[in-house]
Design an enzyme around this catalytic site. Structure first.
Site, PDB file in Angstrom:
ATOM      1  CG  HIS A  56      -0.569   0.396   2.807  1.00 42.37           C
ATOM      2  ND1 HIS A  56       0.691  -0.661   3.434  1.00 42.37           N
ATOM      3  CD2 HIS A  56       0.082   1.234   2.631  1.00 42.37           C
ATOM      4  CE1 HIS A  56       1.455   0.272   3.994  1.00 42.37           C
ATOM      5  NE2 HIS A  56       0.817   1.779   4.613  1.00 42.37           N
ATOM      6  CG  HIS A  71      -0.228   6.048   2.439  1.00 37.64           C
ATOM      7  ND1 HIS A  71      -1.519   5.862   2.497  1.00 37.64           N
ATOM      8  CD2 HIS A  71       0.546   5.140   3.336  1.00 37.64           C
ATOM      9  CE1 HIS A  71      -2.332   4.520   3.411  1.00 37.64           C
ATOM     10  NE2 HIS A  71      -1.314   4.757   3.836  1.00 37.64           N
TER      11      HIS A  71
END
Length: 149
Positions: A56, A71
């Site tokens: 992620h 992110h």
């Protein structure tokens, strides 16, 4: 040092991200893209320094030693990598035309996760972040720059 959009979608100020850690710049200043496409590209020319095991987040570093964190989504660590496909490895050289990852936006929506792709400057050794304008953006568009000390 030039900055580029990481995806096609809507470029927003980091203060608009619906997560206090990001919007209050606790990790650093930056920007986000609300994507309408699954492809995610590098915001900078540099090197991949880390890929989180849950896929992620990706760490990058410019040749000027500015560290950047990409992110993907909010609270997506909980998904244990399921919606993400990574196309780079640690140590790879990247540019704004480098495809870093793809994210299954429909899967994020299914799990009620925000799709914001957040670019954060985690280094403190820079003077200022300048974003030219917010709104519609295409992947790899030049969107601003980092002023160095």
């Amino acid at each position: 040092m030039n900055l580029h959009s990481v995806a096609q979608g809507k470029l927003i100020d980091i203060t608009e991200v619906n997560d206090e850690v990001f919007s209050q710049k606790m990790i650093g200043n930056g920007f986000a893209v609300i994507p309408n496409d699954e492809a995610i590209y590098s915001p900078i020319e540099g090197t991949v320094t880390s890929i989180f095991p849950t896929k992620h987040a990706i760490g990058l570093k410019t040749k000027e030693n500015i560290e950047i964190l990409l992110h993907i989504g909010i609270d997506t660590v909980e998904l244990k990598g399921e919606p993400f496909e990574i196309f780079v490895k640690e140590g790879d050289s990247v540019s704004p035309s480098t495809l870093l990852a793809k994210v299954d936006l429909s899967l994020l929506n299914k799990y009620n996760k925000s799709t914001d792709i957040i670019t954060i400057i985690t280094s403190e050794n820079y003077a200022n972040l300048v974003v030219n304008s917010f709104g519609p953006t295409s992947a790899s568009d030049s969107i601003g720059y980092i002023e160095l000390n």
